[in-house]
Enzyme design. Structure first.
Site, mmCIF file in Angstrom:
data_model
loop_
_atom_site.group_PDB
_atom_site.id
_atom_site.type_symbol
_atom_site.label_atom_id
_atom_site.label_comp_id
_atom_site.label_asym_id
_atom_site.label_seq_id
_atom_site.Cartn_x
_atom_site.Cartn_y
_atom_site.Cartn_z
ATOM 1 N N SER A 170 2.599 -1.963 3.097
ATOM 2 C CA SER A 170 3.693 -2.891 2.851
ATOM 3 C C SER A 170 4.386 -2.633 1.512
ATOM 4 C CB SER A 170 3.151 -4.327 2.944
ATOM 5 O OG SER A 170 4.196 -5.264 3.024
ATOM 6 N N ASP A 174 11.710 9.324 -1.947
ATOM 7 C CA ASP A 174 13.059 9.665 -1.493
ATOM 8 C C ASP A 174 13.978 10.047 -2.646
ATOM 9 O OD1 ASP A 174 12.303 9.224 1.074
ATOM 10 O OD2 ASP A 174 13.543 7.460 1.429
ATOM 11 N N LYS A 211 2.786 -0.363 7.491
ATOM 12 C CA LYS A 211 3.290 -1.715 7.766
ATOM 13 C C LYS A 211 4.711 -1.818 7.228
ATOM 14 C CE LYS A 211 2.551 -6.633 6.934
ATOM 15 N NZ LYS A 211 3.847 -6.862 6.249
#
Length: 449
Positions: free
Chosen positions: A298, A309, A323
């Site tokens: 999460s 990224d 998740k």
């Protein structure tokens, strides 16, 4: 229990109030639901009149609510009384018990992870263990809330846990003395070679500020304030506040998207960008590695995905839990609330981590774990949970781990590592990587287009 205060302290994504509705009001919401409500009411009446023993109304209503939410996904739930108190405890990070994060899997209580330094951790309880008995009493098939309530208790008292550990033929019986669990969301250390290590154990309140303070403390210990590298350890961090994950990622990013969430309801689609919580990169130019594993979930995946990224950090370890959904706490009166999955979240590149998780740039097994092979075999991720949300791209788990060829770098056994004084191979490998890394190869790589 003050629901409003709890909502504020939890820093949840939304605080949309649900107004208790009468039957007539519900019928107005969707007239097609009328026949289904009639079935529900008919079952309620039949049970009340014909069940072998008298049943209280609140037991049947609570059972109906729990069944309704169980039909959705593993993370939606109805909270009242002790459930809300436990949520408040998780946010405050202070309670008396064993220090375990557990889930209910097919009727069995399964250990997600013991908190570091907790009584459970000291007693040798491991992630993936199944707790079958408490003080000799079978808890299989019972509720998770009852099991958690029994494991908690006054500091200094003892409880016997019977544990089934996959791969072992005989169950284990472990006596654990309860203690005051004062969860430290953030810890830090300065390691040889001027390598700073910041460990984030959970995303409770003020984690962003705590990590900033940890970085300042590390700089003070470094000669001339020059830190050669930084390890951000998010292993076995089950997540928590979305706002705090954004704040943590923002400490290391100067522009661009951190995370986006997309939901069905109006107001559930939100964008979170850098430079909205903290200005600048607090560790500008410092090579950085983020450690993750199957217990990183999460909020941990939000941070790892953003830094990956934007190419701000090298992600190392094992594929994360997967998740990729957001839960909102929706009040139902003064003493109850609905924890409901309301949105999916996406990394800056638009990737959903639901099911697939975050794939590390460098996969590093935890060779210092003597039960590594068994633990990998029985590891649980989001995709293993019954009723989990499906990844919109339909990516299968096996496609995320296609390369099974042995890696010549990772051939030592746990016993051999122990002889060398290496107790945590993943952390050791990360620090060794930073010690032989120039700033340009990790910290200043160009972002992916």
């Amino acid at each position: 229990m003050n629901i409003a205060a709890l909502l504020r302290s939890a820093a949840l994504v939304t605080a949309v109030a649900l107004i208790p509705a009468t039957t007539a009001t519900m019928a107005q919401v969707d007239g097609r639901a009328g026949p289904e409500f009639a079935k529900l009411f008919a079952v309620f009446q039949r049970v009340k009149s014909s069940y072998v023993e008298p049943v209280e109304d609140d037991v049947l209503i609570r059972g109906a609510i729990d069944g309704m939410l169980a039909a959705l996904d593993p993370h939606s739930a109805y909270l009242d009384g002790g459930d809300l108190q436990r949520l408040e405890t998780m946010i405050d990070g202070n309670y008396s018990g064993l220090g375990l994060s557990v889930v209910l899997e097919d009727g069995a209580v399964k250990v997600v992870s013991p908190f570091r330094g907790s009584p459970a951790d000291s007693a040798g309880i491991k992630a993936g263990d199944f707790i079958t008995h408490l003080d000799g009493k079978l808890i299989y098939g019972g509720s998770l809330d009852d099991a958690v309530a029994q494991m908690r208790g006054p500091s200094g008292t003892s409880i016997r846990l019977t544990i089934f550990r996959p791969g072992r033929e005989e169950p284990l019986e472990v006596d654990v003395t309860r203690g005051v669990i004062e969860l430290e969301p953030v810890t830090h250390a300065m390691e040889p070679g001027n390598i700073g290590v910041i460990t984030v154990n959970e995303f409770s309140a003020d984690v962003g500020a705590d990590v900033f303070a940890a970085w300042q403390a590390i700089q003070k210990k470094a000669p001339g304030g020059r830190v050669s590298g930084l390890v951000l350890d998010l292993r076995n961090n089950p997540g928590g506040s979305l706002d705090e994950s954004v704040a943590l990622a923002d400490l290391f990013l100067t522009d661009g998207r951190i995370v986006s969430q997309r939901g069905r309801a109006r107001g559930e689609t939100m964008l979170y960008d850098a430079e909205t919580v903290y200005r600048g990169d607090m560790a500008d130019g410092v090579p950085m590695i983020v450690l993750i594993n199957a217990g990183s979930a999460s909020a941990s995946e939000i941070v790892a995905g953003a830094l990956q990224d934007h190419r701000r950090a090298l992600i190392m370890g094992e594929r994360s839990f997967g998740k990729g959904s957001v839960q909102s706490l929706l009040p139902l009166g003064p003493d109850a609330a609905l924890k409901l999955t309301t949105a999916r979240y996406f990394t800056p590149s638009g990737k959903s981590v639901q099911e697939g998780g975050i794939k590390p740039d460098i996969a590093v097994p935890q060779l210092s774990d003597p039960d590594l092979a068994l633990r990998v075999k029985y590891q649980t991720r989001e995709s293993d949970l019954r009723g989990h949300l499906i990844n919109e791209l339909g990516i299968k788990d096996e496609e995320m781990e296609a390369d099974k060829a042995p890696d010549p770098r990772f051939q030592l056994t746990a016993a051999q590592l122990e002889q060398q004084g290496v107790k945590d191979f993943q952390l050791h490998y990360a620090m060794e990587t930073l010690r032989r890394t120039t700033r340009s190869t990790v910290a200043l790589r160009p972002a992916r287009k």
